[in-house]
Design a protein around this motif. Structure first.
Motif, PDB file in Angstrom:
ATOM      1  N   PRO A 136     -11.548  23.052   1.653  1.00  0.00           N
ATOM      2  CA  PRO A 136     -12.824  23.380   0.998  1.00  0.00           C
ATOM      3  C   PRO A 136     -12.902  22.937  -0.457  1.00  0.00           C
ATOM      4  CG  PRO A 136     -12.059  25.231   2.293  1.00  0.00           C
ATOM      5  CD  PRO A 136     -10.946  24.230   2.294  1.00  0.00           C
ATOM      6  N   ASP A 137     -11.779  23.010  -1.172  1.00  0.00           N
ATOM      7  CA  ASP A 137     -11.784  22.639  -2.592  1.00  0.00           C
ATOM      8  C   ASP A 137     -11.919  21.135  -2.801  1.00  0.00           C
ATOM      9  OD1 ASP A 137     -11.512  25.290  -3.257  1.00  0.00           O
ATOM     10  OD2 ASP A 137      -9.329  25.191  -3.453  1.00  0.00           O
ATOM     11  N   ASP A 138     -11.698  20.347  -1.738  1.00  0.00           N
ATOM     12  CA  ASP A 138     -11.807  18.889  -1.842  1.00  0.00           C
ATOM     13  C   ASP A 138     -13.230  18.394  -1.610  1.00  0.00           C
ATOM     14  OD1 ASP A 138      -8.957  18.475  -2.214  1.00  0.00           O
ATOM     15  OD2 ASP A 138      -8.753  19.037  -0.096  1.00  0.00           O
ATOM     16  N   LEU A 139     -14.110  19.285  -1.198  1.00  0.00           N
ATOM     17  CA  LEU A 139     -15.503  18.915  -0.896  1.00  0.00           C
ATOM     18  C   LEU A 139     -16.459  19.602  -1.874  1.00  0.00           C
ATOM     19  CD1 LEU A 139     -15.347  19.296   2.999  1.00  0.00           C
ATOM     20  CD2 LEU A 139     -14.976  17.226   1.639  1.00  0.00           C
ATOM     21  N   ASN A 140     -17.692  19.134  -1.894  1.00  0.00           N
ATOM     22  CA  ASN A 140     -18.716  19.680  -2.803  1.00  0.00           C
ATOM     23  C   ASN A 140     -19.361  20.934  -2.211  1.00  0.00           C
ATOM     24  OD1 ASN A 140     -18.289  17.550  -4.618  1.00  0.00           O
ATOM     25  ND2 ASN A 140     -19.711  16.243  -3.487  1.00  0.00           N
ATOM     26  N   ILE A 141     -18.542  21.910  -1.884  1.00  0.00           N
ATOM     27  CA  ILE A 141     -19.048  23.132  -1.251  1.00  0.00           C
ATOM     28  C   ILE A 141     -19.480  24.158  -2.293  1.00  0.00           C
ATOM     29  CG2 ILE A 141     -18.417  25.092   0.208  1.00  0.00           C
ATOM     30  CD1 ILE A 141     -16.677  23.148   1.843  1.00  0.00           C
ATOM     31  N   ALA A 142     -18.706  24.316  -3.360  1.00  0.00           N
ATOM     32  CA  ALA A 142     -19.060  25.285  -4.402  1.00  0.00           C
ATOM     33  C   ALA A 142     -20.408  24.932  -5.033  1.00  0.00           C
ATOM     34  CB  ALA A 142     -17.969  25.335  -5.472  1.00  0.00           C
ATOM     35  N   SER A 143     -20.624  23.632  -5.273  1.00  0.00           N
ATOM     36  CA  SER A 143     -21.907  23.214  -5.860  1.00  0.00           C
ATOM     37  C   SER A 143     -23.056  23.407  -4.875  1.00  0.00           C
ATOM     38  CB  SER A 143     -21.833  21.757  -6.323  1.00  0.00           C
ATOM     39  OG  SER A 143     -21.510  20.893  -5.245  1.00  0.00           O
ATOM     40  N   LEU A 144     -22.770  23.323  -3.574  1.00  0.00           N
ATOM     41  CA  LEU A 144     -23.799  23.582  -2.559  1.00  0.00           C
ATOM     42  C   LEU A 144     -24.251  25.033  -2.625  1.00  0.00           C
ATOM     43  CD1 LEU A 144     -25.445  23.034   0.048  1.00  0.00           C
ATOM     44  CD2 LEU A 144     -23.344  23.527   1.338  1.00  0.00           C
ATOM     45  N   VAL A 145     -23.299  25.947  -2.674  1.00  0.00           N
ATOM     46  CA  VAL A 145     -23.638  27.374  -2.741  1.00  0.00           C
ATOM     47  C   VAL A 145     -24.433  27.674  -4.011  1.00  0.00           C
ATOM     48  CG1 VAL A 145     -22.682  29.711  -2.861  1.00  0.00           C
ATOM     49  CG2 VAL A 145     -21.613  28.006  -1.372  1.00  0.00           C
ATOM     50  N   THR A 146     -24.036  27.074  -5.122  1.00  0.00           N
ATOM     51  CA  THR A 146     -24.753  27.256  -6.386  1.00  0.00           C
ATOM     52  C   THR A 146     -26.184  26.761  -6.268  1.00  0.00           C
ATOM     53  OG1 THR A 146     -22.699  27.023  -7.641  1.00  0.00           O
ATOM     54  CG2 THR A 146     -24.759  26.686  -8.843  1.00  0.00           C
ATOM     55  N   ARG A 147     -26.369  25.573  -5.660  1.00  0.00           N
ATOM     56  CA  ARG A 147     -27.726  25.028  -5.507  1.00  0.00           C
ATOM     57  C   ARG A 147     -28.599  25.927  -4.647  1.00  0.00           C
ATOM     58  NH1 ARG A 147     -28.174  18.973  -3.642  1.00  0.00           N
ATOM     59  NH2 ARG A 147     -30.340  19.337  -4.264  1.00  0.00           N
ATOM     60  N   VAL A 148     -28.040  26.426  -3.551  1.00  0.00           N
ATOM     61  CA  VAL A 148     -28.826  27.277  -2.644  1.00  0.00           C
ATOM     62  C   VAL A 148     -29.278  28.537  -3.379  1.00  0.00           C
ATOM     63  CG1 VAL A 148     -28.742  28.657  -0.529  1.00  0.00           C
ATOM     64  CG2 VAL A 148     -27.719  26.365  -0.566  1.00  0.00           C
ATOM     65  N   HIS A 149     -28.392  29.112  -4.204  1.00  0.00           N
ATOM     66  CA  HIS A 149     -28.746  30.309  -4.979  1.00  0.00           C
ATOM     67  C   HIS A 149     -29.759  29.973  -6.072  1.00  0.00           C
ATOM     68  CE1 HIS A 149     -26.433  33.672  -3.544  1.00  0.00           C
ATOM     69  NE2 HIS A 149     -25.326  32.943  -3.480  1.00  0.00           N
ATOM     70  N   ASP A 150     -29.439  28.984  -6.909  1.00  0.00           N
ATOM     71  CA  ASP A 150     -30.233  28.701  -8.102  1.00  0.00           C
ATOM     72  C   ASP A 150     -31.600  28.107  -7.787  1.00  0.00           C
ATOM     73  OD1 ASP A 150     -28.040  29.620  -9.430  1.00  0.00           O
ATOM     74  OD2 ASP A 150     -27.426  27.674 -10.262  1.00  0.00           O
ATOM     75  N   GLN A 151     -31.697  27.309  -6.740  1.00  0.00           N
ATOM     76  CA  GLN A 151     -32.962  26.641  -6.425  1.00  0.00           C
ATOM     77  C   GLN A 151     -33.781  27.397  -5.390  1.00  0.00           C
ATOM     78  OE1 GLN A 151     -32.102  22.529  -5.440  1.00  0.00           O
ATOM     79  NE2 GLN A 151     -30.911  22.232  -7.308  1.00  0.00           N
ATOM     80  N   GLU A 152     -33.325  28.595  -5.026  1.00  0.00           N
ATOM     81  CA  GLU A 152     -34.035  29.439  -4.065  1.00  0.00           C
ATOM     82  C   GLU A 152     -34.358  28.662  -2.790  1.00  0.00           C
ATOM     83  OE1 GLU A 152     -37.373  31.091  -6.089  1.00  0.00           O
ATOM     84  OE2 GLU A 152     -36.139  32.395  -7.341  1.00  0.00           O
ATOM     85  N   VAL A 153     -33.329  28.030  -2.229  1.00  0.00           N
ATOM     86  CA  VAL A 153     -33.478  27.259  -0.992  1.00  0.00           C
ATOM     87  C   VAL A 153     -33.698  28.226   0.164  1.00  0.00           C
ATOM     88  CG1 VAL A 153     -32.264  25.731   0.609  1.00  0.00           C
ATOM     89  CG2 VAL A 153     -32.077  25.366  -1.862  1.00  0.00           C
ATOM     90  N   SER A 154     -34.695  27.930   1.015  1.00  0.00           N
ATOM     91  CA  SER A 154     -34.994  28.814   2.146  1.00  0.00           C
ATOM     92  C   SER A 154     -34.327  28.353   3.438  1.00  0.00           C
ATOM     93  CB  SER A 154     -36.505  28.907   2.355  1.00  0.00           C
ATOM     94  OG  SER A 154     -37.049  27.619   2.613  1.00  0.00           O
ATOM     95  N   GLU A 155     -34.051  27.035   3.553  1.00  0.00           N
ATOM     96  CA  GLU A 155     -33.381  26.547   4.760  1.00  0.00           C
ATOM     97  C   GLU A 155     -32.348  25.486   4.398  1.00  0.00           C
ATOM     98  OE1 GLU A 155     -34.179  24.573   9.183  1.00  0.00           O
ATOM     99  OE2 GLU A 155     -35.829  24.699   7.746  1.00  0.00           O
ATOM    100  N   VAL A 156     -31.167  25.622   4.986  1.00  0.00           N
ATOM    101  CA  VAL A 156     -30.111  24.619   4.853  1.00  0.00           C
ATOM    102  C   VAL A 156     -29.895  24.009   6.231  1.00  0.00           C
ATOM    103  CG1 VAL A 156     -27.696  24.178   4.280  1.00  0.00           C
ATOM    104  CG2 VAL A 156     -28.993  25.866   2.967  1.00  0.00           C
ATOM    105  N   ILE A 157     -30.134  22.698   6.331  1.00  0.00           N
ATOM    106  CA  ILE A 157     -29.939  21.991   7.600  1.00  0.00           C
ATOM    107  C   ILE A 157     -28.590  21.288   7.547  1.00  0.00           C
ATOM    108  CG2 ILE A 157     -30.840  20.212   9.156  1.00  0.00           C
ATOM    109  CD1 ILE A 157     -33.601  20.656   7.872  1.00  0.00           C
ATOM    110  N   LEU A 158     -27.690  21.655   8.437  1.00  0.00           N
ATOM    111  CA  LEU A 158     -26.372  21.040   8.495  1.00  0.00           C
ATOM    112  C   LEU A 158     -26.453  19.802   9.386  1.00  0.00           C
ATOM    113  CD1 LEU A 158     -24.180  24.254   8.902  1.00  0.00           C
ATOM    114  CD2 LEU A 158     -24.807  23.043   6.794  1.00  0.00           C
ATOM    115  N   ALA A 159     -26.492  18.634   8.760  1.00  0.00           N
ATOM    116  CA  ALA A 159     -26.592  17.366   9.484  1.00  0.00           C
ATOM    117  C   ALA A 159     -25.205  16.714   9.501  1.00  0.00           C
ATOM    118  CB  ALA A 159     -27.626  16.454   8.824  1.00  0.00           C
TER     119      ALA A 159
END
Length: 201
Positions: free
Chosen positions: A122-145
């Motif tokens: 997990p630390d090798d991927l951009n996962i922490a920044s993903l969680v931050t974006r979902v929180h900060d940008q008030e994302v309503s849907e995350v599509i895992l492609a």
């Protein structure tokens, strides 16, 4: 040991081309020969384009896309739905979805998938920044492609757990029978996924 049939500059060109995905030594020699034959029409413009790319292409700090601006063109496009975030493994996947033209969302590039055998955690991927974006940008849907590989599915399950407390709806692309596909040629895993993801007519 085979003898060199060309000067060191041409041999170096062949060796560098052979490092590209999908090109082995034979294919690299054919490509090099084609470039040499088309020096003015192809090789010179290609050299210029590569030089420009080295100096201008950057990685978007917001989503991980590559572009000549940071933030990238996708992130700064005001017509895109900022509340929908599509998660992809690599930039090539982002480009493929853009070519399909079916989504008008923002993206997040992980930079790969979880792969314990290859030492990718997990630390090798951009996962922490993903969680931050979902929180900060008030994302309503995350599509895992993500791909239908074992590593892709492992990553999807991990992200589903990580994003559970964000309040965003987490979905993934449907998997199954490709358009124009014959059932007889499909593997059991694809057929099984298609049956599980069946929809009402």
């Amino acid at each position: 040991m085979p003898r060199a049939v060309a000067g060191p500059e041409i041999e170096r060109l062949i060796q560098l081309l052979a490092r590209l995905p999908g090109l082995g030594p034979r294919s690299a020699r054919r490509v090099a020969l084609h470039l040499i034959k088309k020096r003015e029409a192809l090789m010179a413009p290609l050299a210029t384009a590569l030089g420009d790319a080295i100096g201008k292409i950057v990685t978007c700090r917001t989503c991980g896309n590559v572009d000549v601006t940071d933030p990238c063109t996708v992130c700064t496009d005001p017509t895109r739905d900022a509340r929908t975030l599509v998660v992809v493994a690599d930039v090539g996947d982002l480009w493929a979805l853009e070519r399909a033209g079916v989504l008008n969302a923002r993206y997040h590039v992980l930079g790969g998938v979880l792969s314990p055998l290859d030492g990718v955690g997990p630390d090798d991927l951009n996962i922490a920044s993903l969680v931050t974006r979902v929180h900060d940008q008030e994302v309503s849907e995350v599509i895992l492609a993500l791909g239908a590989t074992v590593d892709g599915q492992t990553t999807a399950h991990y992200l589903t757990d990580v994003l559970r407390d964000t309040g965003a709806r987490v979905t993934r692309l449907a998997q199954g029978v490709p358009v124009g596909g014959e059932l007889d040629y499909l593997d059991e895993g694809t057929l099984s996924a298609a049956i599980r993801a069946r929809t009402q007519m």
